[in-house]
Design a protein around this motif. Structure first.
Motif, PDB file in Angstrom:
ATOM      1  N   THR A  25      10.177  -8.015  -3.487  1.00 49.53           N
ATOM      2  CA  THR A  25      11.001  -7.423  -2.430  1.00 49.53           C
ATOM      3  C   THR A  25      12.362  -6.948  -2.938  1.00 49.53           C
ATOM      4  N   ASN A  26      12.732  -7.284  -4.172  1.00 51.01           N
ATOM      5  CA  ASN A  26      13.965  -6.728  -4.734  1.00 51.01           C
ATOM      6  C   ASN A  26      13.893  -5.205  -4.795  1.00 51.01           C
ATOM      7  N   ALA A  27      12.673  -4.672  -4.909  1.00 44.98           N
ATOM      8  CA  ALA A  27      12.501  -3.221  -4.991  1.00 44.98           C
ATOM      9  C   ALA A  27      12.921  -2.529  -3.697  1.00 44.98           C
ATOM     10  N   LEU A  28      13.112  -3.269  -2.625  1.00 48.22           N
ATOM     11  CA  LEU A  28      13.538  -2.676  -1.357  1.00 48.22           C
ATOM     12  C   LEU A  28      15.026  -2.358  -1.335  1.00 48.22           C
ATOM     13  N   HIS A  29      15.752  -2.875  -2.294  1.00 48.22           N
ATOM     14  CA  HIS A  29      17.201  -2.689  -2.312  1.00 48.22           C
ATOM     15  C   HIS A  29      17.589  -1.496  -3.179  1.00 48.22           C
ATOM     16  N   PRO A  30      18.493  -0.666  -2.685  1.00 49.54           N
ATOM     17  CA  PRO A  30      18.939   0.482  -3.491  1.00 49.54           C
ATOM     18  C   PRO A  30      19.431   0.024  -4.862  1.00 49.54           C
ATOM     19  N   GLY A  31      19.137   0.813  -5.850  1.00 49.60           N
ATOM     20  CA  GLY A  31      19.572   0.516  -7.197  1.00 49.60           C
ATOM     21  C   GLY A  31      18.550  -0.252  -8.015  1.00 49.60           C
ATOM     22  N   TYR A  32      17.556  -0.847  -7.371  1.00 49.60           N
ATOM     23  CA  TYR A  32      16.546  -1.610  -8.103  1.00 49.60           C
ATOM     24  C   TYR A  32      15.490  -0.687  -8.689  1.00 49.60           C
ATOM     25  N   TRP A  33      15.246   0.421  -8.081  1.00 46.17           N
ATOM     26  CA  TRP A  33      14.251   1.430  -8.424  1.00 46.17           C
ATOM     27  C   TRP A  33      12.988   1.160  -7.643  1.00 46.17           C
ATOM     28  N   VAL A  34      11.818   1.329  -8.221  1.00 42.90           N
ATOM     29  CA  VAL A  34      10.571   1.191  -7.483  1.00 42.90           C
ATOM     30  C   VAL A  34       9.578   0.318  -8.241  1.00 42.90           C
ATOM     31  N   THR A  35       8.596  -0.162  -7.518  1.00 42.18           N
ATOM     32  CA  THR A  35       7.506  -0.925  -8.099  1.00 42.18           C
ATOM     33  C   THR A  35       6.207  -0.287  -7.646  1.00 42.18           C
ATOM     34  N   GLY A  36       5.284  -0.090  -8.569  1.00 44.43           N
ATOM     35  CA  GLY A  36       3.988   0.480  -8.231  1.00 44.43           C
ATOM     36  C   GLY A  36       2.869  -0.502  -8.486  1.00 44.43           C
ATOM     37  N   SER A  37       1.776  -0.333  -7.758  1.00 52.57           N
ATOM     38  CA  SER A  37       0.598  -1.162  -7.987  1.00 52.57           C
ATOM     39  C   SER A  37      -0.019  -0.782  -9.334  1.00 52.57           C
ATOM     40  N   PRO A  38      -0.850  -1.626  -9.895  1.00 55.85           N
ATOM     41  CA  PRO A  38      -1.437  -1.328 -11.211  1.00 55.85           C
ATOM     42  C   PRO A  38      -2.200  -0.002 -11.261  1.00 55.85           C
ATOM     43  N   ASP A  39      -2.810   0.405 -10.132  1.00 54.90           N
ATOM     44  CA  ASP A  39      -3.542   1.674 -10.129  1.00 54.90           C
ATOM     45  C   ASP A  39      -2.671   2.847  -9.686  1.00 54.90           C
ATOM     46  N   LEU A  40      -1.387   2.604  -9.490  1.00 60.91           N
ATOM     47  CA  LEU A  40      -0.395   3.622  -9.112  1.00 60.91           C
ATOM     48  C   LEU A  40      -0.721   4.306  -7.788  1.00 60.91           C
ATOM     49  N   THR A  41      -1.298   3.567  -6.844  1.00 60.43           N
ATOM     50  CA  THR A  41      -1.597   4.144  -5.530  1.00 60.43           C
ATOM     51  C   THR A  41      -0.777   3.524  -4.403  1.00 60.43           C
ATOM     52  N   ALA A  42      -0.008   2.480  -4.686  1.00 56.33           N
ATOM     53  CA  ALA A  42       0.884   1.854  -3.702  1.00 56.33           C
ATOM     54  C   ALA A  42       2.248   1.702  -4.355  1.00 56.33           C
ATOM     55  N   TRP A  43       3.300   2.019  -3.591  1.00 58.00           N
ATOM     56  CA  TRP A  43       4.654   2.025  -4.141  1.00 58.00           C
ATOM     57  C   TRP A  43       5.609   1.336  -3.192  1.00 58.00           C
ATOM     58  N   VAL A  44       6.526   0.561  -3.743  1.00 58.72           N
ATOM     59  CA  VAL A  44       7.552  -0.125  -2.957  1.00 58.72           C
ATOM     60  C   VAL A  44       8.911   0.299  -3.487  1.00 58.72           C
ATOM     61  N   GLY A  45       9.813   0.634  -2.571  1.00 53.62           N
ATOM     62  CA  GLY A  45      11.178   1.020  -2.920  1.00 53.62           C
ATOM     63  C   GLY A  45      12.057   0.905  -1.696  1.00 53.62           C
ATOM     64  N   PRO A  46      13.270   1.405  -1.746  1.00 57.84           N
ATOM     65  CA  PRO A  46      14.190   1.282  -0.606  1.00 57.84           C
ATOM     66  C   PRO A  46      13.647   1.870   0.696  1.00 57.84           C
ATOM     67  N   TRP A  47      12.663   2.770   0.620  1.00 62.08           N
ATOM     68  CA  TRP A  47      12.058   3.382   1.810  1.00 62.08           C
ATOM     69  C   TRP A  47      11.008   2.476   2.458  1.00 62.08           C
ATOM     70  N   GLY A  48      10.603   1.402   1.767  1.00 60.02           N
ATOM     71  CA  GLY A  48       9.530   0.536   2.246  1.00 60.02           C
ATOM     72  C   GLY A  48       8.351   0.618   1.295  1.00 60.02           C
ATOM     73  N   MET A  49       7.147   0.730   1.839  1.00 58.59           N
ATOM     74  CA  MET A  49       5.955   0.864   1.017  1.00 58.59           C
ATOM     75  C   MET A  49       5.221   2.138   1.415  1.00 58.59           C
ATOM     76  N   SER A  50       4.792   2.884   0.411  1.00 58.58           N
ATOM     77  CA  SER A  50       4.029   4.102   0.664  1.00 58.58           C
ATOM     78  C   SER A  50       2.787   4.102  -0.211  1.00 58.58           C
ATOM     79  N   PHE A  51       1.854   4.951   0.146  1.00 57.08           N
ATOM     80  CA  PHE A  51       0.554   4.985  -0.513  1.00 57.08           C
ATOM     81  C   PHE A  51       0.195   6.420  -0.864  1.00 57.08           C
ATOM     82  N   THR A  52      -0.510   6.586  -1.984  1.00 58.78           N
ATOM     83  CA  THR A  52      -0.949   7.921  -2.352  1.00 58.78           C
ATOM     84  C   THR A  52      -1.938   8.420  -1.309  1.00 58.78           C
ATOM     85  N   ALA A  53      -1.847   9.709  -1.022  1.00 63.40           N
ATOM     86  CA  ALA A  53      -2.673  10.323   0.021  1.00 63.40           C
ATOM     87  C   ALA A  53      -4.060  10.679  -0.500  1.00 63.40           C
ATOM     88  N   ASN A  54      -4.977  10.831   0.427  1.00 58.21           N
ATOM     89  CA  ASN A  54      -6.314  11.318   0.108  1.00 58.21           C
ATOM     90  C   ASN A  54      -6.236  12.845   0.055  1.00 58.21           C
TER      91      ASN A  54
END
Length: 135
Positions: A25-54
């Motif tokens: 959850t540190n990735a939710l704070h500005p300045g931490y940057w982002v964290t991605g899932s191992p398959d790079l289809t889920a991302w966490v950052g200051p915006w919350g969590m997003s997913f790659t589209a179909n």
């Protein structure tokens, strides 16, 4: 999921029923940057969590029902379906960079995506930072 190099499967977005990895959850704070899932289809950052589209041409869960204008509008404006009131396209999608492509290039990308076999895969909707904290 098939082999990691199966590009059609990769373009079908975050696997609908895939468990999410442990979230820092540190990735939710500005300045931490982002964290991605191992398959790079889920991302966490200051915006919350997003997913790659179909991006396959499945008419229900992908871009099969999209017009070329909606596709181009999405990438030019950063709003879903190119609509002014549409939800924002979430990071890490580089829509601002891709949206600078020429009309002919974007039309070619759209034609390529429409030529792929459709894959039914309902990608989760983005999750707000507050709701990510509850996970």
């Amino acid at each position: 999921m098939g082999p990691i190099l199966d590009s059609t499967r990769l373009l079908s977005g975050h696997p609908a029923n895939s468990p999410l990895p442990k979230i820092d959850t540190n990735a939710l704070h500005p300045g931490y940057w982002v964290t991605g899932s191992p398959d790079l289809t889920a991302w966490v950052g200051p915006w919350g969590m997003s997913f790659t589209a179909n991006l396959t041409p499945d008419s229900t869960t992908g871009i099969g029902a999209w017009s070329e204008d909606a596709f181009m509008g999405t990438l030019r404006t950063g709003h879903h379906l190119g609509l002014p009131g549409g939800r924002l396209i979430m990071p890490p999608m580089p829509w601002a960079f891709v949206g600078q492509m020429t009309d002919d290039d974007l039309k070619s990308v759209f034609a390529y995506l429409k030529s792929l076999p459709p894959i039914s895969n309902a990608v989760p909707t983005p999750i707000s930072p507050a709701d990510v904290m509850k996970m």
